[in-house]
Design a protein around this motif. Structure first.
Motif, PDB file in Angstrom:
ATOM      1  N   MET A   1       0.847  -1.202   0.000  1.00  0.00           N
ATOM      2  CA  MET A   1       0.000   0.000   0.000  1.00  0.00           C
ATOM      3  C   MET A   1       0.881   1.250   0.000  1.00  0.00           C
ATOM      4  O   MET A   1       1.771   1.393   0.823  1.00  0.00           O
ATOM      5  CB  MET A   1      -0.878  -0.062   1.267  1.00  0.00           C
ATOM      6  N   ALA A   2       0.611   2.119  -0.943  1.00  0.00           N
ATOM      7  CA  ALA A   2       1.420   3.339  -1.060  1.00  0.00           C
ATOM      8  C   ALA A   2       1.131   4.274   0.109  1.00  0.00           C
ATOM      9  O   ALA A   2       0.047   4.248   0.683  1.00  0.00           O
ATOM     10  CB  ALA A   2       1.107   4.036  -2.377  1.00  0.00           C
ATOM     11  N   LEU A   3       2.124   5.092   0.442  1.00  0.00           N
ATOM     12  CA  LEU A   3       1.941   6.084   1.507  1.00  0.00           C
ATOM     13  C   LEU A   3       0.917   7.128   1.065  1.00  0.00           C
ATOM     14  O   LEU A   3      -0.003   7.473   1.792  1.00  0.00           O
ATOM     15  CB  LEU A   3       3.289   6.762   1.798  1.00  0.00           C
ATOM     16  N   LEU A   4       1.097   7.623  -0.162  1.00  0.00           N
ATOM     17  CA  LEU A   4       0.174   8.623  -0.711  1.00  0.00           C
ATOM     18  C   LEU A   4      -0.379   8.111  -2.033  1.00  0.00           C
ATOM     19  O   LEU A   4       0.374   7.630  -2.885  1.00  0.00           O
ATOM     20  CB  LEU A   4       0.913   9.944  -0.965  1.00  0.00           C
ATOM     21  N   GLN A   5      -1.686   8.172  -2.153  1.00  0.00           N
ATOM     22  CA  GLN A   5      -2.309   7.797  -3.414  1.00  0.00           C
ATOM     23  C   GLN A   5      -3.165   8.945  -3.897  1.00  0.00           C
ATOM     24  O   GLN A   5      -4.055   9.410  -3.182  1.00  0.00           O
ATOM     25  CB  GLN A   5      -3.204   6.574  -3.211  1.00  0.00           C
ATOM     26  N   VAL A   6      -2.896   9.397  -5.097  1.00  0.00           N
ATOM     27  CA  VAL A   6      -3.723  10.424  -5.712  1.00  0.00           C
ATOM     28  C   VAL A   6      -4.527   9.721  -6.796  1.00  0.00           C
ATOM     29  O   VAL A   6      -3.954   9.097  -7.692  1.00  0.00           O
ATOM     30  CB  VAL A   6      -2.856  11.560  -6.302  1.00  0.00           C
ATOM     31  N   ASN A   7      -5.859   9.762  -6.656  1.00  0.00           N
ATOM     32  CA  ASN A   7      -6.710   8.974  -7.539  1.00  0.00           C
ATOM     33  C   ASN A   7      -7.550   9.844  -8.465  1.00  0.00           C
ATOM     34  O   ASN A   7      -8.533  10.434  -8.038  1.00  0.00           O
ATOM     35  CB  ASN A   7      -7.647   8.074  -6.714  1.00  0.00           C
ATOM     36  N   ASP A   8      -7.125   9.949  -9.680  1.00  0.00           N
ATOM     37  CA  ASP A   8      -7.925  10.562 -10.739  1.00  0.00           C
ATOM     38  C   ASP A   8      -8.542  11.905 -10.333  1.00  0.00           C
ATOM     39  O   ASP A   8      -9.750  12.098 -10.445  1.00  0.00           O
ATOM     40  CB  ASP A   8      -9.027   9.568 -11.167  1.00  0.00           C
ATOM     41  N   ILE A   9      -7.698  12.824  -9.847  1.00  0.00           N
ATOM     42  CA  ILE A   9      -8.274  14.104  -9.397  1.00  0.00           C
ATOM     43  C   ILE A   9      -8.475  15.076 -10.559  1.00  0.00           C
ATOM     44  O   ILE A   9      -7.673  15.155 -11.486  1.00  0.00           O
ATOM     45  CB  ILE A   9      -7.419  14.791  -8.300  1.00  0.00           C
ATOM     46  N   HIS A  10      -9.602  15.757 -10.498  1.00  0.00           N
ATOM     47  CA  HIS A  10      -9.919  16.845 -11.427  1.00  0.00           C
ATOM     48  C   HIS A  10     -10.071  18.108 -10.598  1.00  0.00           C
ATOM     49  O   HIS A  10     -10.897  18.158  -9.697  1.00  0.00           O
ATOM     50  CB  HIS A  10     -11.237  16.572 -12.165  1.00  0.00           C
ATOM     51  N   VAL A  11      -9.253  19.114 -10.887  1.00  0.00           N
ATOM     52  CA  VAL A  11      -9.309  20.343 -10.095  1.00  0.00           C
ATOM     53  C   VAL A  11      -9.588  21.521 -11.028  1.00  0.00           C
ATOM     54  O   VAL A  11      -9.009  21.624 -12.110  1.00  0.00           O
ATOM     55  CB  VAL A  11      -7.989  20.582  -9.327  1.00  0.00           C
ATOM     56  N   TYR A  12     -10.480  22.377 -10.577  1.00  0.00           N
ATOM     57  CA  TYR A  12     -10.876  23.542 -11.369  1.00  0.00           C
ATOM     58  C   TYR A  12     -10.570  24.823 -10.619  1.00  0.00           C
ATOM     59  O   TYR A  12     -10.694  24.878  -9.391  1.00  0.00           O
ATOM     60  CB  TYR A  12     -12.397  23.510 -11.621  1.00  0.00           C
ATOM     61  N   TYR A  13     -10.196  25.875 -11.358  1.00  0.00           N
ATOM     62  CA  TYR A  13     -10.225  27.237 -10.825  1.00  0.00           C
ATOM     63  C   TYR A  13     -11.403  27.900 -11.517  1.00  0.00           C
ATOM     64  O   TYR A  13     -11.296  28.280 -12.678  1.00  0.00           O
ATOM     65  CB  TYR A  13      -8.950  27.997 -11.174  1.00  0.00           C
ATOM     66  N   GLY A  14     -12.508  28.009 -10.840  1.00  0.00           N
ATOM     67  CA  GLY A  14     -13.709  28.502 -11.514  1.00  0.00           C
ATOM     68  C   GLY A  14     -14.052  27.566 -12.651  1.00  0.00           C
ATOM     69  O   GLY A  14     -14.295  26.387 -12.439  1.00  0.00           O
ATOM     70  N   SER A  15     -14.035  28.087 -13.884  1.00  0.00           N
ATOM     71  CA  SER A  15     -14.378  27.230 -15.007  1.00  0.00           C
ATOM     72  C   SER A  15     -13.134  26.668 -15.696  1.00  0.00           C
ATOM     73  O   SER A  15     -13.235  25.926 -16.670  1.00  0.00           O
ATOM     74  CB  SER A  15     -15.222  28.019 -16.016  1.00  0.00           C
ATOM     75  N   ILE A  16     -11.964  27.024 -15.173  1.00  0.00           N
ATOM     76  CA  ILE A  16     -10.741  26.519 -15.807  1.00  0.00           C
ATOM     77  C   ILE A  16     -10.384  25.155 -15.235  1.00  0.00           C
ATOM     78  O   ILE A  16     -10.233  24.986 -14.024  1.00  0.00           O
ATOM     79  CB  ILE A  16      -9.569  27.516 -15.600  1.00  0.00           C
ATOM     80  N   HIS A  17     -10.261  24.201 -16.142  1.00  0.00           N
ATOM     81  CA  HIS A  17      -9.985  22.825 -15.755  1.00  0.00           C
ATOM     82  C   HIS A  17      -8.461  22.665 -15.674  1.00  0.00           C
ATOM     83  O   HIS A  17      -7.798  22.439 -16.672  1.00  0.00           O
ATOM     84  CB  HIS A  17     -10.577  21.916 -16.841  1.00  0.00           C
ATOM     85  N   ALA A  18      -7.903  22.819 -14.475  1.00  0.00           N
ATOM     86  CA  ALA A  18      -6.443  22.895 -14.350  1.00  0.00           C
ATOM     87  C   ALA A  18      -5.795  21.523 -14.258  1.00  0.00           C
ATOM     88  O   ALA A  18      -4.716  21.305 -14.806  1.00  0.00           O
ATOM     89  CB  ALA A  18      -6.075  23.728 -13.129  1.00  0.00           C
ATOM     90  N   VAL A  19      -6.434  20.608 -13.568  1.00  0.00           N
ATOM     91  CA  VAL A  19      -5.882  19.256 -13.435  1.00  0.00           C
ATOM     92  C   VAL A  19      -6.941  18.279 -13.925  1.00  0.00           C
ATOM     93  O   VAL A  19      -8.067  18.274 -13.442  1.00  0.00           O
ATOM     94  CB  VAL A  19      -5.473  18.965 -11.975  1.00  0.00           C
ATOM     95  N   LYS A  20      -6.545  17.509 -14.939  1.00  0.00           N
ATOM     96  CA  LYS A  20      -7.548  16.706 -15.659  1.00  0.00           C
ATOM     97  C   LYS A  20      -7.300  15.214 -15.471  1.00  0.00           C
ATOM     98  O   LYS A  20      -6.758  14.554 -16.340  1.00  0.00           O
ATOM     99  CB  LYS A  20      -7.498  17.043 -17.154  1.00  0.00           C
ATOM    100  N   GLY A  21      -7.659  14.718 -14.312  1.00  0.00           N
ATOM    101  CA  GLY A  21      -7.558  13.285 -14.101  1.00  0.00           C
ATOM    102  C   GLY A  21      -6.144  12.815 -13.838  1.00  0.00           C
ATOM    103  O   GLY A  21      -5.594  12.023 -14.598  1.00  0.00           O
ATOM    104  N   VAL A  22      -5.555  13.310 -12.754  1.00  0.00           N
ATOM    105  CA  VAL A  22      -4.183  12.906 -12.412  1.00  0.00           C
ATOM    106  C   VAL A  22      -4.207  11.823 -11.339  1.00  0.00           C
ATOM    107  O   VAL A  22      -4.923  11.935 -10.346  1.00  0.00           O
ATOM    108  CB  VAL A  22      -3.369  14.135 -11.931  1.00  0.00           C
TER     109      VAL A  22
END
Lengths: 235, 292
Positions: free
Chosen positions: A1-22
């Motif tokens: 089991m990994a210490l940190l797992q980032v699962n398919d995150i999508h992050v927006y600044y308002g309507s700007i899609h900054a992180v698209k499934g990381v």
């Protein structure tokens, strides 16, 4: 089991899609680097892990704890510390006060030994302990930012562009410190534009482009990759 | 002797301004907003003490403590209900809200307690008479100056050495970085309002003990002047509020005594304008040389 797992995150600044499934992970004891050009979304990923930003979908799991909805000031207590981009030390406070703030979540009795440890690693900071942090040089400020983050005894240390704006000799020093911390067993997630230096210290690396991870592998693999050579290493 | 009397009156008035200015400057330093309702919290504190001691016969000390408790809660409620939802809003929206809260408090006071002025009973009476009665110092004056010095000392120690005080300074510099340290920014801001409002209660009681007319608008002009004092000394700076408050009080009393009572407020604001022209950050305003 990994210490940190980032699962398919999508992050927006308002309507700007900054992180698209990381998605990526960091295992205990590793140095993992996230490289990529300015604006690729690297810092956004770190700030999402720290709880300063919230993913619209996807999530972050740290040591079996889902960090969804955890307030940023609580994330530190889970063992995650971030050295933010641009260092963001408290310029009007003294060096020692900055370190005390780093230990804000720690019991009072551990603060002094913690400060002593940081001074041992960064003797320059000890010389300047009473000085106002704003009067430190850029390299010293970066050391202070790293020392401050170490004060919370993190299980994972996240560094956002630690070499930014520093003279080459200082960049080398900062990466030497990263190597030392790694050797001492600290798990590190390093975000860098300086791909060459980052890949040299990393066990594993991910390349980010416009909000997505486009490549991954060991530090050595990526260093040898044509794509990385062309895009980031001027090869 | 009248000169010395004026100095003492000026220091006393200045001490009240300084205590009020501390609330303005601390809130500004951390929340980066001007809480124009701060003056009206002073008025609420004075009313609470007035009724506690007058109508319910409490000891003045109990009256002051009750006023502090009520104002502390009031300050935190104002922050939580009116300002916290606007944390991300433009500063103009927050400023207008603060003016709205100020009117709300004044009108509520008028509704609850009436518009007619009440005569406040000073918390202490009598005074010292020295030099064969040439110099008179009331106990209220002594209490006011002493309170201001004690508050200043305690607050400086708290902000300079205390863990929460340092957290307040960290928040005032960089809220994002403070959160990364594990500092709860919202509760730190709330605590700042609590401290400022408790001080406002003390200022309200002291002010009405010295100038015993109490009505719903009692807090507004002293509030504005204390705000001026905070800017005068350098807004965001705690020692600045102290120095600014004292100077403002002395200038005001001197202007009244030697120039013109009618023009005293104009002279006070003229002094502010001159200070800001010469040193835009105020007398003790923060300027930290920063290497990048």
């Amino acid at each position: 089991m990994a210490l940190l797992q980032v699962n398919d995150i999508h992050v927006y600044y308002g309507s700007i899609h900054a992180v698209k499934g990381v998605s990526f992970e960091v295992n205990q004891g590793e140095v993992v680097t996230l490289i990529g050009a300015n604006g690729a979304g690297k810092s956004t990923v770190l700030n999402t892990i720290s709880g300063l930003l919230h993913p619209r979908t996807g999530g972050v799991v740290f040591e079996d704890h889902d960090l969804k909805g955890v307030a940023p000031h609580k994330v530190v207590s889970h063992g995650l510390a971030q050295v933010p981009e641009g260092r963001r030390i408290f310029l009007q406070m003294s060096v020692e006060e900055n370190l005390e703030m780093g230990a804000f979540t720690q019991p009072g009795s551990t603060v002094e030994p913690g400060i002593a440890d940081v001074y041992e690693r960064f003797p320059r900071l000890k010389e300047r302990r009473r000085q106002i942090a704003g009067t430190l040089s850029g390299g010293e400020q970066q050391m202070l930012a790293m020392g401050r983050a170490l004060m919370s005894k993190p299980k994972l240390l996240m560094l956002d562009e630690p070499s930014m704006g520093l003279a080459p000799i200082l960049v080398e020093q900062i990466f030497d410190i990263i190597k030392e911390l790694h050797a001492a067993g600290t798990t590190i997630l390093l975000v860098e534009q300086n791909a060459q230096a980052a890949l040299a210290v990393a066990d594993r690396a991910y390349v980010m482009e416009t909000g997505k991870i486009t490549l991954s592998g060991t530090g050595a693999e990526l260093m040898a990759s044509d794509q990385v050579q062309k895009a980031y290493l001027g090869g | 002797m009248s000169f010395l009397n004026n100095v003492i009156t000026g220091i006393s008035l200045g001490s009240i301004y300084a205590i009020i200015a501390l609330g303005y400057t601390m809130v500004y330093g951390i929340a980066k907003m001007l809480n124009f309702a701060h003056g009206d919290v002073i008025m609420v504190g004075a009313y609470v003490c007035f009724f506690a001691t007058g109508s319910f016969g409490l000891h003045p000390v109990a009256g002051v403590l009750l006023a502090m408790v009520v104002c502390t809660i009031l300050g935190m409620v104002i922050e939580g209900l009116a300002y916290k939802p606007l944390r991300q809003a433009p500063s103009l929206a927050v400023l207008i809200t603060a003016i709205g809260v100020s009117w709300f408090l004044q009108n509520s006071a008028q509704l609850l307690w009436g518009a007619a002025p009440k005569v406040f009973t000073p918390v202490v009476s009598g005074g010292l008479s020295i030099f064969g009665g040439q110099l008179n110092i009331s106990y209220v004056t002594i209490l006011t100056v002493a309170s201001c010095l004690v508050i200043m000392a305690v607050l400086s120690a708290f902000i300079g050495k205390g863990k929460m005080g340092k957290a307040m300074r960290a928040c005032s510099e960089d809220k994002g970085a403070a959160q990364l340290m594990g500092i709860n920014v919202n509760s730190t801001i709330s605590m700042t309002f609590a401290i400022g409002s408790a001080l406002a209660a003390i200022a309200g009681v002291l002010m009405c003990s010295a100038y015993p007319t109490l009505m719903p608008t009692t807090g507004s002009l002293p509030g504005i002047k204390a705000f001026t004092a905070a800017v005068f000394g350098g807004i965001g700076s705690v020692p600045g509020a102290f120095v600014g408050g004292l100077l403002l009080g002395i200038i005001e009393i001197f202007a009244k005594a030697y120039i013109s009572t009618d023009l005293s407020d104009a002279i006070v604001f003229l002094a502010l304008i001159i200070v800001l022209l010469v040193k835009p950050s105020g007398l003790l305003g923060k300027y930290v040389p920063e290497k990048v």
